[in-house]
Design a protein around this motif. Structure first.
Motif, PDB file in Angstrom:
ATOM      1  N   ALA A 123      -8.356 -15.803   1.191  1.00 17.37           N
ATOM      2  CA  ALA A 123      -7.227 -15.506   2.076  1.00 17.37           C
ATOM      3  C   ALA A 123      -6.562 -14.188   1.709  1.00 17.37           C
ATOM      4  N   ASP A 124      -6.537 -13.859   0.427  1.00 18.64           N
ATOM      5  CA  ASP A 124      -5.960 -12.594  -0.035  1.00 18.64           C
ATOM      6  C   ASP A 124      -6.670 -11.423   0.638  1.00 18.64           C
ATOM      7  N   LYS A 125      -7.983 -11.497   0.695  1.00 15.63           N
ATOM      8  CA  LYS A 125      -8.762 -10.423   1.310  1.00 15.63           C
ATOM      9  C   LYS A 125      -8.560 -10.384   2.821  1.00 15.63           C
ATOM     10  N   ILE A 126      -8.578 -11.549   3.453  1.00 13.48           N
ATOM     11  CA  ILE A 126      -8.396 -11.612   4.902  1.00 13.48           C
ATOM     12  C   ILE A 126      -7.050 -11.017   5.301  1.00 13.48           C
ATOM     13  N   ALA A 127      -6.019 -11.308   4.512  1.00 12.90           N
ATOM     14  CA  ALA A 127      -4.662 -10.917   4.874  1.00 12.90           C
ATOM     15  C   ALA A 127      -4.438  -9.412   4.818  1.00 12.90           C
ATOM     16  N   TYR A 128      -5.052  -8.733   3.851  1.00 18.81           N
ATOM     17  CA  TYR A 128      -4.681  -7.324   3.672  1.00 18.81           C
ATOM     18  C   TYR A 128      -5.530  -6.336   4.454  1.00 18.81           C
ATOM     19  N   LEU A 129      -6.756  -6.691   4.806  1.00 17.55           N
ATOM     20  CA  LEU A 129      -7.656  -5.702   5.394  1.00 17.55           C
ATOM     21  C   LEU A 129      -7.106  -5.105   6.688  1.00 17.55           C
ATOM     22  N   MET A 139       6.070  -8.835  -0.524  1.00 21.16           N
ATOM     23  CA  MET A 139       6.546 -10.154  -0.086  1.00 21.16           C
ATOM     24  C   MET A 139       5.902 -10.549   1.241  1.00 21.16           C
ATOM     25  N   GLU A 140       5.834  -9.607   2.167  1.00 25.43           N
ATOM     26  CA  GLU A 140       5.201  -9.929   3.449  1.00 25.43           C
ATOM     27  C   GLU A 140       3.730 -10.259   3.242  1.00 25.43           C
ATOM     28  N   HIS A 141       3.101  -9.537   2.331  1.00 22.17           N
ATOM     29  CA  HIS A 141       1.685  -9.802   2.039  1.00 22.17           C
ATOM     30  C   HIS A 141       1.475 -11.226   1.544  1.00 22.17           C
ATOM     31  N   VAL A 142       2.293 -11.685   0.589  1.00 29.39           N
ATOM     32  CA  VAL A 142       2.080 -13.040   0.076  1.00 29.39           C
ATOM     33  C   VAL A 142       2.369 -14.076   1.164  1.00 29.39           C
ATOM     34  N   VAL A 162       0.842  -1.206   0.000  1.00 30.62           N
ATOM     35  CA  VAL A 162       0.000   0.000   0.000  1.00 30.62           C
ATOM     36  C   VAL A 162       0.871   1.248   0.000  1.00 30.62           C
ATOM     37  N   PHE A 163       1.884   1.267   0.866  1.00 29.18           N
ATOM     38  CA  PHE A 163       2.718   2.461   1.004  1.00 29.18           C
ATOM     39  C   PHE A 163       3.977   2.303   0.158  1.00 29.18           C
ATOM     40  N   PHE A 164       4.222   3.297  -0.684  1.00 27.95           N
ATOM     41  CA  PHE A 164       5.221   3.207  -1.737  1.00 27.95           C
ATOM     42  C   PHE A 164       6.658   3.297  -1.210  1.00 27.95           C
ATOM     43  N   ALA A 165       7.523   2.417  -1.709  1.00 25.18           N
ATOM     44  CA  ALA A 165       8.955   2.440  -1.406  1.00 25.18           C
ATOM     45  C   ALA A 165       9.222   2.795   0.055  1.00 25.18           C
ATOM     46  N   ILE A 208      -0.003 -21.700  -4.495  1.00 22.38           N
ATOM     47  CA  ILE A 208      -0.747 -20.636  -5.177  1.00 22.38           C
ATOM     48  C   ILE A 208      -0.545 -19.308  -4.462  1.00 22.38           C
ATOM     49  N   ALA A 209      -0.706 -19.324  -3.139  1.00 27.28           N
ATOM     50  CA  ALA A 209      -0.605 -18.088  -2.365  1.00 27.28           C
ATOM     51  C   ALA A 209       0.779 -17.467  -2.478  1.00 27.28           C
ATOM     52  N   THR A 210       1.812 -18.280  -2.457  1.00 28.04           N
ATOM     53  CA  THR A 210       3.178 -17.763  -2.527  1.00 28.04           C
ATOM     54  C   THR A 210       3.469 -17.103  -3.866  1.00 28.04           C
ATOM     55  N   GLY A 211       2.859 -17.601  -4.929  1.00 27.49           N
ATOM     56  CA  GLY A 211       3.129 -17.048  -6.256  1.00 27.49           C
ATOM     57  C   GLY A 211       2.092 -16.095  -6.781  1.00 27.49           C
ATOM     58  N   HIS A 212       1.042 -15.836  -6.011  1.00 22.92           N
ATOM     59  CA  HIS A 212      -0.105 -15.145  -6.615  1.00 22.92           C
ATOM     60  C   HIS A 212       0.191 -13.721  -7.070  1.00 22.92           C
TER      61      HIS A 212
END
Length: 425
Positions: free
Chosen positions: A214-220, A73-76, A60-63, A100-104
């Motif tokens: 899981a993608d949605k659960i992880a980032y919210l 990377m932490e997100h995946v 979300v936050f750039f560089a 799948i999650a690691t490469g998504h």
């Protein structure tokens, strides 16, 4: 319910097993491998360069200069953890979900979703106004897995990742931006490149569906935590958060909801993830599909609205987006000017004043196009690249896609570095 999906998990017991583990070509064997097909996919993704670059790509936050702010990377890793937990409890194939999650997100552009939008706008829309996006990261993750990323085989030749169909399918079908209940897999193994829009085609496996959620659960929750660290949220935002929890989950009546707040200010990421996982596991069944309770589903929708209003559209992020747009467009224009030189094998000459950009872009041309350096026309063989010709430097549209894909592989930091190399005198 625990193990309620065990009989329908992706395994040799299923009629579509051979389709799920199919690869474009048989993968070499070592004679002593103890891993399953999906474990091999996981480690192949883990060792590829696109995965390594995720540590310097925007979530979300750039560089970010703060080491504790979430990167791609932490997100995946979070997504893999959530997907593995859900899969293990429900009796699904944990190895497939983890791969799948690691490469998504290996096809994600620099500067997050804004970078993705920039690249899409650079690709000319020759169709109607509401034409399908020409660049979207889910499809690009599949494209990178199929054509761009390579690993050295036992003979030292750089070979494509050559992943299984089930993992490749999970990469392109992982979009979690569309709010859905009762998610279940489709029944046919289709040509994955026939998918024209993100989010509309369900994955082919239950495990792919788990990653999508899981993608949605992880980032919210994590996005809120990072926004708090950067002081993006004010006291009014914290009051709004408390109101969302109170109205959707019942702050006073639900013990879990009480614990979902930390110091009355921000959603506690780990507690929120745990509660969403538990709710999903309790509510889902093969008959109902993967779903949340009505209360938690409303909570997710309201939390997404909150994040968009208070975080993703915050003026500070908007200001950086203007900067990121300038970087991507400058890189694009600079590299498009190289095409006439690339056609004669002299790309390095055109980029000689930008040594970092020159080295990586010429290597990209050697590896994925019909480009032959005039000084070393057999350079591809010398470097032991056993890769297909993906782009044609003599075709304008193909060369444009070549440039777009090259930029998409950059990290935030590298894009900024070569941009400054271009504009510095």
């Amino acid at each position: 319910m625990k193990d309620s999906f065990k009989e329908i998990c992706c395994s040799h017991r299923q009629d579509n097993w051979e389709e799920c583990i199919q690869r474009e070509t048989p993968l070499y064997g070592r004679g002593n491998d103890i891993r399953s097909d999906f474990e091999r996919d996981y480690t192949r993704i883990l060792h590829c360069q696109a995965y390594s670059r995720l540590k310097h790509k925007t979530q979300v936050f750039f560089a970010p200069h703060n080491d504790h702010i979430c990167t791609r990377m932490e997100h995946v890793s979070h997504v893999a953890s959530v997907a593995a937990t859900i899969s293990k409890y429900l009796g699904l194939n944990e190895q497939l979900a983890t791969a799948i999650a690691t490469g998504h997100d290996i096809g994600h552009a620099p500067f997050g979703h804004h970078g993705e939008d920039c690249l899409n706008m650079l690709l000319e829309q020759k169709d109607v106004a509401n034409a399908p996006r020409k660049f979207w990261h889910e499809r690009n993750s599949l494209f990178f897995a199929d054509y761009i990323e390579t690993l050295a085989d036992p003979d030292g030749m750089q070979q494509p990742l050559n992943l299984t169909y089930a993992v490749r399918d999970g990469l392109i079908c992982h979009c979690g931006e569309i709010d859905q209940q009762g998610i279940r897999p489709r029944t046919e193994a289709i040509d994955l490149y026939s998918i024209k829009r993100p989010g509309l085609i369900q994955p082919y496996t239950w495990e792919g569906c788990v990653v999508k959620i899981a993608d949605k659960i992880a980032y919210l929750g994590r996005d809120i935590e990072d926004a708090r660290a950067y002081h993006i949220l004010d006291m009014s935002s914290y009051r709004q958060l408390r109101e969302i929890v109170a109205t959707t989950l019942g702050l006073e009546s639900d013990g879990r909801a009480k614990h979902a707040l930390r110091s009355g200010k921000a959603v506690n990421t780990t507690v929120l993830i745990n509660d969403l996982i538990v709710d999903l596991c309790e509510q889902s069944s093969p008959e109902k599909g993967l779903c949340f309770s009505d209360e938690y589903f409303r909570f997710i929708i309201e939390l997404k609205k909150f994040n968009y209003a208070n975080i993703y559209n915050h003026w500070r992020l908007r200001e950086f987006q203007q900067y990121a747009t300038g970087i991507i467009r400058t890189l694009y224009r600079t590299l498009m000017r190289v095409q006439p030189y690339a056609q004669t094998g002299r790309a390095a000459q055109a980029l000689r004043y930008y040594p970092n950009l020159c080295t990586t872009f010429e290597d990209w041309l050697i590896k994925y196009t019909n480009y032959k350096p005039h000084t070393h026309p057999d350079r591809k063989q010398i470097l032991r690249y056993n890769t297909k010709q993906v782009f044609d430097v003599n075709d304008n549209e193909s060369y444009q896609k070549c440039v777009i894909e090259y930029i998409s592989g950059m990290t935030d930091h590298y894009a900024i570095e070569v941009y400054e190399e271009i504009i510095t005198f």
